[in-house]
Scaffold this motif. Sequence first.
Motif, PDB file in Angstrom:
ATOM      1  N   GLU A 250     -45.189  22.268   1.568  1.00 40.06           N
ATOM      2  CA  GLU A 250     -45.894  21.686   0.438  1.00 40.06           C
ATOM      3  C   GLU A 250     -45.457  20.236   0.234  1.00 40.06           C
ATOM      4  N   HIS A 251     -46.044  19.567  -0.742  1.00 37.52           N
ATOM      5  CA  HIS A 251     -45.652  18.186  -1.048  1.00 37.52           C
ATOM      6  C   HIS A 251     -44.204  18.194  -1.541  1.00 37.52           C
ATOM      7  N   PRO A 252     -43.319  17.413  -0.930  1.00 38.48           N
ATOM      8  CA  PRO A 252     -41.901  17.494  -1.284  1.00 38.48           C
ATOM      9  C   PRO A 252     -41.523  16.801  -2.579  1.00 38.48           C
ATOM     10  N   SER A 253     -42.406  15.968  -3.136  1.00 38.76           N
ATOM     11  CA  SER A 253     -42.030  15.089  -4.243  1.00 38.76           C
ATOM     12  C   SER A 253     -41.509  15.835  -5.460  1.00 38.76           C
ATOM     13  N   ASN A 254     -42.265  16.834  -5.940  1.00 42.10           N
ATOM     14  CA  ASN A 254     -41.900  17.499  -7.188  1.00 42.10           C
ATOM     15  C   ASN A 254     -40.651  18.370  -7.046  1.00 42.10           C
TER      16      ASN A 254
ATOM     17  N   LYS B  46     -46.962  12.487   7.707  1.00 45.88           N
ATOM     18  CA  LYS B  46     -46.351  11.188   7.412  1.00 45.88           C
ATOM     19  C   LYS B  46     -46.739  10.679   6.026  1.00 45.88           C
ATOM     20  N   GLU B  47     -47.988  10.912   5.622  1.00 46.49           N
ATOM     21  CA  GLU B  47     -48.477  10.384   4.346  1.00 46.49           C
ATOM     22  C   GLU B  47     -47.714  10.955   3.156  1.00 46.49           C
ATOM     23  N   LEU B  48     -47.328  12.237   3.231  1.00 43.76           N
ATOM     24  CA  LEU B  48     -46.570  12.842   2.140  1.00 43.76           C
ATOM     25  C   LEU B  48     -45.207  12.168   1.974  1.00 43.76           C
ATOM     26  N   LEU B  49     -44.570  11.866   3.104  1.00 44.47           N
ATOM     27  CA  LEU B  49     -43.269  11.206   3.037  1.00 44.47           C
ATOM     28  C   LEU B  49     -43.402   9.753   2.584  1.00 44.47           C
ATOM     29  N   GLN B  50     -44.505   9.110   2.924  1.00 48.60           N
ATOM     30  CA  GLN B  50     -44.718   7.735   2.463  1.00 48.60           C
ATOM     31  C   GLN B  50     -44.873   7.682   0.946  1.00 48.60           C
ATOM     32  N   GLU B  51     -45.594   8.674   0.399  1.00 47.60           N
ATOM     33  CA  GLU B  51     -45.743   8.744  -1.066  1.00 47.60           C
ATOM     34  C   GLU B  51     -44.383   8.995  -1.723  1.00 47.60           C
ATOM     35  N   THR B  52     -43.610   9.920  -1.155  1.00 46.77           N
ATOM     36  CA  THR B  52     -42.278  10.216  -1.695  1.00 46.77           C
ATOM     37  C   THR B  52     -41.366   9.002  -1.570  1.00 46.77           C
ATOM     38  N   PHE B  53     -41.487   8.278  -0.474  1.00 47.52           N
ATOM     39  CA  PHE B  53     -40.714   7.049  -0.255  1.00 47.52           C
ATOM     40  C   PHE B  53     -40.962   6.055  -1.388  1.00 47.52           C
ATOM     41  N   MET B  54     -42.239   5.834  -1.739  1.00 49.83           N
ATOM     42  CA  MET B  54     -42.570   4.864  -2.786  1.00 49.83           C
ATOM     43  C   MET B  54     -42.083   5.333  -4.148  1.00 49.83           C
ATOM     44  N   GLU B  55     -42.158   6.640  -4.412  1.00 44.42           N
ATOM     45  CA  GLU B  55     -41.676   7.171  -5.687  1.00 44.42           C
ATOM     46  C   GLU B  55     -40.170   6.970  -5.832  1.00 44.42           C
ATOM     47  N   LEU B  56     -39.429   7.263  -4.775  1.00 42.58           N
ATOM     48  CA  LEU B  56     -37.975   7.083  -4.816  1.00 42.58           C
ATOM     49  C   LEU B  56     -37.604   5.605  -4.934  1.00 42.58           C
ATOM     50  N   LYS B  57     -38.382   4.764  -4.269  1.00 42.09           N
ATOM     51  CA  LYS B  57     -38.144   3.327  -4.339  1.00 42.09           C
ATOM     52  C   LYS B  57     -38.341   2.826  -5.765  1.00 42.09           C
TER      53      LYS B  57
ATOM     54  N   HIS C 271     -35.502   5.379   4.717  1.00 44.74           N
ATOM     55  CA  HIS C 271     -36.177   5.163   5.997  1.00 44.74           C
ATOM     56  C   HIS C 271     -37.084   6.349   6.299  1.00 44.74           C
ATOM     57  N   VAL C 272     -38.263   6.068   6.849  1.00 41.01           N
ATOM     58  CA  VAL C 272     -39.145   7.102   7.389  1.00 41.01           C
ATOM     59  C   VAL C 272     -39.170   6.921   8.900  1.00 41.01           C
ATOM     60  N   THR C 273     -38.778   7.963   9.626  1.00 41.45           N
ATOM     61  CA  THR C 273     -38.682   7.859  11.089  1.00 41.45           C
ATOM     62  C   THR C 273     -39.409   9.022  11.755  1.00 41.45           C
ATOM     63  N   SER C 274     -39.706   8.831  13.035  1.00 40.66           N
ATOM     64  CA  SER C 274     -40.330   9.878  13.845  1.00 40.66           C
ATOM     65  C   SER C 274     -39.662   9.901  15.215  1.00 40.66           C
ATOM     66  N   ASN C 275     -39.327  11.079  15.703  1.00 42.89           N
ATOM     67  CA  ASN C 275     -38.672  11.205  17.010  1.00 42.89           C
ATOM     68  C   ASN C 275     -39.695  11.451  18.112  1.00 42.89           C
TER      69      ASN C 275
ATOM     70  N   TYR D 298     -41.830  14.156  10.821  1.00 38.24           N
ATOM     71  CA  TYR D 298     -41.270  12.907  10.324  1.00 38.24           C
ATOM     72  C   TYR D 298     -40.092  13.200   9.408  1.00 38.24           C
ATOM     73  N   LEU D 299     -39.168  12.239   9.345  1.00 35.62           N
ATOM     74  CA  LEU D 299     -37.970  12.376   8.502  1.00 35.62           C
ATOM     75  C   LEU D 299     -37.908  11.239   7.507  1.00 35.62           C
ATOM     76  N   LEU D 300     -37.607  11.570   6.261  1.00 27.32           N
ATOM     77  CA  LEU D 300     -37.305  10.591   5.226  1.00 27.32           C
ATOM     78  C   LEU D 300     -35.815  10.749   4.887  1.00 27.32           C
ATOM     79  N   THR D 301     -35.068   9.690   5.067  1.00 20.40           N
ATOM     80  CA  THR D 301     -33.606   9.752   4.824  1.00 20.40           C
ATOM     81  C   THR D 301     -33.181   8.679   3.842  1.00 20.40           C
ATOM     82  N   GLY D 302     -32.081   8.933   3.141  1.00 17.04           N
ATOM     83  CA  GLY D 302     -31.546   7.965   2.203  1.00 17.04           C
ATOM     84  C   GLY D 302     -30.248   8.478   1.600  1.00 17.04           C
TER      85      GLY D 302
END
Length: 445
Positions: A363-367, A389-400, A409-413, A437-441
């Motif tokens: 599911e969407h990880p944000s909440n 990737k789009e879900l992590l990008q949204e979460t990235f902006m919220e955390l920012k 960072h959002v990365t892909s192996n 994709y991975l979102l790390t911080g």
Amino acid sequence: MASIQLGDYIVIQRQKYTKLQKFGSLDATATLGKEHLELKSLLDQPYGSTFKMCVKESKVGKRGAQRQHRLELCTENELRSIRDVLNISSSGADNRDISDNGEAQALKSADIEQLREECNESSKIIEKLVENSKTFHTRTEYSQDKYLLKKEKKYFEFVQIRQPSIRLMADIFHRQDADKIMGIRVDTLSQIISYSGVSGFGSYLLYESGTNGLLPAAMLNSMGAGTEATLVHMHPGNVPQKQALLALKLPLEQQQRCISVNLYSVLREFYQGDKPEPKTEALTEAKTAASNKETAELVSPTDDSDTNTEEQSDNIEPSSKKVKLDESSNSNKSGPLRWQLENKRAVALMNAKFDSLVMAAKEHPSNILQALLPLLKPSRPIVIFSTCKELLQETFMELKTTGKVTNLHVTSNWMRMYQILPNRSHPEVNMSGNSGYLLTGYTLK
């Protein structure tokens, strides 16, 4: 070297093919294509042993001939190169005069099937195929090797029994059905473990919504046996997926340091305490309605009032995933149930806060992240895996925006496998292109 016992999970390897199998009883069998293997002779044999498949009986079914095999322990002397066994000395200069018209092999399909019934050794079958091939000795040495490897793969009669490991299980699950482990490839799994900083000290928080037990098994394996580290494994269902965890056969004390709890019930207990839940039709209807909403109404850690907390905790419980708390709270007169004890252990660790957070959410990880983020100590890593990737990008902006997490960072192996052979090293033809994709911080105070 550990020995194979009843109840163990084992990995059966036939050349490059591997399969995870439970050795539950002496009557257990395993299926490799059209071959059925009796497993009773594995008992008390050391892991890593090689067994020869000896035909016991053959049956003709809807899928063609199906053979029943018994397994016999074999020695290293029996495992020799096909080229050495056949003693092939001549080869052609090139393949220009060879035509693929299907007439090179003098033996017919019926003859080959009869040969398989009569011979227990693949080398004898391949020897007959080579003798009756009109073009084999005119092929180049490289072409001969490819021919022999292809035939050996088809008629190979040896299997090796290996002890399950994280790498083996990750490869097996990914090959069989990648969706069951959210497409997590072994290189992505190693990145998750590395970024999370899991070690033999501290307490760690994991939320995953279906990886067949691969993520908790990998984290618990990294903690090691006889250490102080603990893992709280949160999941959305009533029963956690633990196949990979059980297959590892970890010591009991190590298994007990993995506390598996339902996300919704443990959050409710954390914010609400042990208050009994009133059984009313209105509350049931409210929960059913709440199950159709998004998880945006996850419990907020900043609310102090009991009333607000009760309402919010009710809203985060989808009816399809709700643990049956009502029946157990009234009918359990003899003592608390196991999930209740696990909840209390998890809540104690949640109050003390965690050293790392790992999430692998369908599911969407944000909440969910907003609810779990306050449970982390400052300067601790967070690792979020998603196939989108789009879900992590949204979460990235919220955390920012919130400023609660830094170094985002959002990365892909992308892992490329190579065949390494003399004068024949090249990338494998078939590769998986993406493994999520991975979102790390790191958390801020």
